[in-house]
Design a protein around this motif. Structure first.
Motif, PDB file in Angstrom:
ATOM      1  N   LEU A   5      36.809  37.680  45.166  1.00 43.11           N
ATOM      2  CA  LEU A   5      37.841  36.663  45.385  1.00 43.11           C
ATOM      3  C   LEU A   5      39.184  37.189  44.918  1.00 43.11           C
ATOM      4  N   GLN A   6      40.252  36.717  45.570  1.00 39.69           N
ATOM      5  CA  GLN A   6      41.595  36.998  45.082  1.00 39.69           C
ATOM      6  C   GLN A   6      41.856  36.139  43.848  1.00 39.69           C
ATOM      7  N   THR A   7      42.792  36.559  43.045  1.00 37.47           N
ATOM      8  CA  THR A   7      43.115  35.878  41.796  1.00 37.47           C
ATOM      9  C   THR A   7      43.396  34.394  42.013  1.00 37.47           C
ATOM     10  N   LYS A   8      44.150  34.069  43.046  1.00 35.94           N
ATOM     11  CA  LYS A   8      44.541  32.672  43.280  1.00 35.94           C
ATOM     12  C   LYS A   8      43.351  31.754  43.521  1.00 35.94           C
ATOM     13  N   ASN A   9      42.194  32.310  43.926  1.00 32.25           N
ATOM     14  CA  ASN A   9      41.014  31.502  44.220  1.00 32.25           C
ATOM     15  C   ASN A   9      40.034  31.383  43.047  1.00 32.25           C
ATOM     16  N   PHE A  21      42.686  34.708  33.553  1.00 31.17           N
ATOM     17  CA  PHE A  21      42.221  35.985  34.082  1.00 31.17           C
ATOM     18  C   PHE A  21      43.304  37.064  33.984  1.00 31.17           C
ATOM     19  N   GLN A  22      44.531  36.713  34.304  1.00 33.62           N
ATOM     20  CA  GLN A  22      45.606  37.702  34.275  1.00 33.62           C
ATOM     21  C   GLN A  22      45.886  38.206  32.864  1.00 33.62           C
ATOM     22  N   GLN A  23      45.781  37.345  31.878  1.00 38.19           N
ATOM     23  CA  GLN A  23      46.043  37.756  30.502  1.00 38.19           C
ATOM     24  C   GLN A  23      44.965  38.695  29.968  1.00 38.19           C
ATOM     25  N   ARG A  24      43.798  38.702  30.582  1.00 38.81           N
ATOM     26  CA  ARG A  24      42.688  39.537  30.113  1.00 38.81           C
ATOM     27  C   ARG A  24      42.502  40.810  30.946  1.00 38.81           C
ATOM     28  N   MET A  25      43.327  40.967  31.992  1.00 44.07           N
ATOM     29  CA  MET A  25      43.258  42.184  32.803  1.00 44.07           C
ATOM     30  C   MET A  25      43.591  43.393  31.942  1.00 44.07           C
ATOM     31  N   HIS A  26      42.807  44.438  32.096  1.00 44.69           N
ATOM     32  CA  HIS A  26      42.984  45.715  31.403  1.00 44.69           C
ATOM     33  C   HIS A  26      42.653  45.626  29.912  1.00 44.69           C
ATOM     34  N   HIS A  34      35.323  44.551  36.695  1.00 43.08           N
ATOM     35  CA  HIS A  34      35.574  43.135  36.944  1.00 43.08           C
ATOM     36  C   HIS A  34      36.523  42.902  38.118  1.00 43.08           C
ATOM     37  N   PHE A  35      37.399  43.835  38.357  1.00 40.47           N
ATOM     38  CA  PHE A  35      38.366  43.686  39.451  1.00 40.47           C
ATOM     39  C   PHE A  35      38.740  45.054  39.985  1.00 40.47           C
ATOM     40  N   PHE A  36      39.299  45.070  41.187  1.00 41.22           N
ATOM     41  CA  PHE A  36      39.824  46.303  41.759  1.00 41.22           C
ATOM     42  C   PHE A  36      40.986  45.968  42.679  1.00 41.22           C
ATOM     43  N   ILE A  37      41.778  46.978  42.959  1.00 39.04           N
ATOM     44  CA  ILE A  37      42.932  46.823  43.839  1.00 39.04           C
ATOM     45  C   ILE A  37      42.675  47.683  45.073  1.00 39.04           C
ATOM     46  N   PRO A  38      42.427  47.050  46.227  1.00 35.78           N
ATOM     47  CA  PRO A  38      42.162  47.818  47.444  1.00 35.78           C
ATOM     48  C   PRO A  38      43.375  48.659  47.841  1.00 35.78           C
ATOM     49  N   PRO A  39      43.137  49.793  48.482  1.00 36.23           N
ATOM     50  CA  PRO A  39      44.244  50.635  48.935  1.00 36.23           C
ATOM     51  C   PRO A  39      45.161  49.876  49.894  1.00 36.23           C
ATOM     52  N   THR A  40      46.457  50.117  49.764  1.00 41.64           N
ATOM     53  CA  THR A  40      47.440  49.488  50.638  1.00 41.64           C
ATOM     54  C   THR A  40      48.656  50.393  50.767  1.00 41.64           C
ATOM     55  N   ASN A  41      49.386  50.218  51.839  1.00 39.26           N
ATOM     56  CA  ASN A  41      50.634  50.960  52.035  1.00 39.26           C
ATOM     57  C   ASN A  41      51.827  50.212  51.468  1.00 39.26           C
ATOM     58  N   LYS A  45      53.561  44.550  47.130  1.00 41.43           N
ATOM     59  CA  LYS A  45      52.503  43.551  46.940  1.00 41.43           C
ATOM     60  C   LYS A  45      51.135  44.209  47.059  1.00 41.43           C
ATOM     61  N   LYS A  46      50.352  44.058  46.006  1.00 36.38           N
ATOM     62  CA  LYS A  46      49.005  44.599  46.000  1.00 36.38           C
ATOM     63  C   LYS A  46      48.025  43.473  45.698  1.00 36.38           C
ATOM     64  N   ALA A  47      47.000  43.371  46.500  1.00 37.52           N
ATOM     65  CA  ALA A  47      45.973  42.358  46.289  1.00 37.52           C
ATOM     66  C   ALA A  47      45.052  42.802  45.158  1.00 37.52           C
ATOM     67  N   VAL A  48      44.604  41.849  44.375  1.00 45.93           N
ATOM     68  CA  VAL A  48      43.610  42.102  43.338  1.00 45.93           C
ATOM     69  C   VAL A  48      42.369  41.311  43.737  1.00 45.93           C
ATOM     70  N   LEU A  49      41.250  41.998  43.830  1.00 46.95           N
ATOM     71  CA  LEU A  49      39.990  41.344  44.144  1.00 46.95           C
ATOM     72  C   LEU A  49      39.095  41.372  42.916  1.00 46.95           C
ATOM     73  N   TRP A  50      38.492  40.245  42.628  1.00 48.88           N
ATOM     74  CA  TRP A  50      37.645  40.082  41.450  1.00 48.88           C
ATOM     75  C   TRP A  50      36.184  40.031  41.869  1.00 48.88           C
ATOM     76  N   ASP A  51      35.343  40.713  41.124  1.00 47.90           N
ATOM     77  CA  ASP A  51      33.900  40.714  41.355  1.00 47.90           C
ATOM     78  C   ASP A  51      33.310  39.478  40.680  1.00 47.90           C
ATOM     79  N   ILE A  52      32.866  38.521  41.476  1.00 47.83           N
ATOM     80  CA  ILE A  52      32.388  37.238  40.957  1.00 47.83           C
ATOM     81  C   ILE A  52      31.190  37.427  40.031  1.00 47.83           C
ATOM     82  N   GLU A  53      30.248  38.265  40.423  1.00 48.15           N
ATOM     83  CA  GLU A  53      29.053  38.480  39.597  1.00 48.15           C
ATOM     84  C   GLU A  53      29.412  39.104  38.251  1.00 48.15           C
ATOM     85  N   ALA A  54      30.309  40.083  38.251  1.00 46.58           N
ATOM     86  CA  ALA A  54      30.713  40.711  36.995  1.00 46.58           C
ATOM     87  C   ALA A  54      31.424  39.714  36.081  1.00 46.58           C
ATOM     88  N   LEU A  55      32.257  38.851  36.660  1.00 43.60           N
ATOM     89  CA  LEU A  55      32.930  37.830  35.865  1.00 43.60           C
ATOM     90  C   LEU A  55      31.932  36.833  35.282  1.00 43.60           C
TER      91      LEU A  55
END
Length: 76
Positions: A5-9, A21-26, A34-41, A45-55
């Motif tokens: 899921l994206q952070t907003k969801n 979630f944002q305060q605990r990143m890194h 727990h999260f990754f940033i997919p490659p983008t050009n 703006k970079k999307a952050v996707l969170w692994d629901i199971e890991a969270l």
């Protein structure tokens, strides 16, 4: 159920604020586990996707394993 899921969801699933979630990143939430940033050009703006199971595992305290301990030791 979605795997990522994206952070907003995240509040829809966990009933916790986006700031929680944002305060605990890194710190408590580790990139690549727990999260990754997919490659983008995009440079701005970079999307952050969170692994629901890991969270879920982290929130329930189930995440004590050798792989995580090794990653934390390397961050040192």
């Amino acid at each position: 159920m979605k795997k990522y899921l994206q952070t907003k969801n995240l509040p829809e699933i966990f009933d916790l604020s986006i700031d929680y979630f944002q305060q605990r990143m890194h710190t408590e939430f580790i990139k690549g586990i727990h999260f990754f940033i997919p490659p983008t050009n995009s440079k701005t703006k970079k999307a952050v996707l969170w692994d629901i199971e890991a969270l879920e595992n982290w929130l329930k305290g189930y995440e004590q394993n050798d792989e995580l301990e090794n990653l934390l030791a390397r961050r040192g």
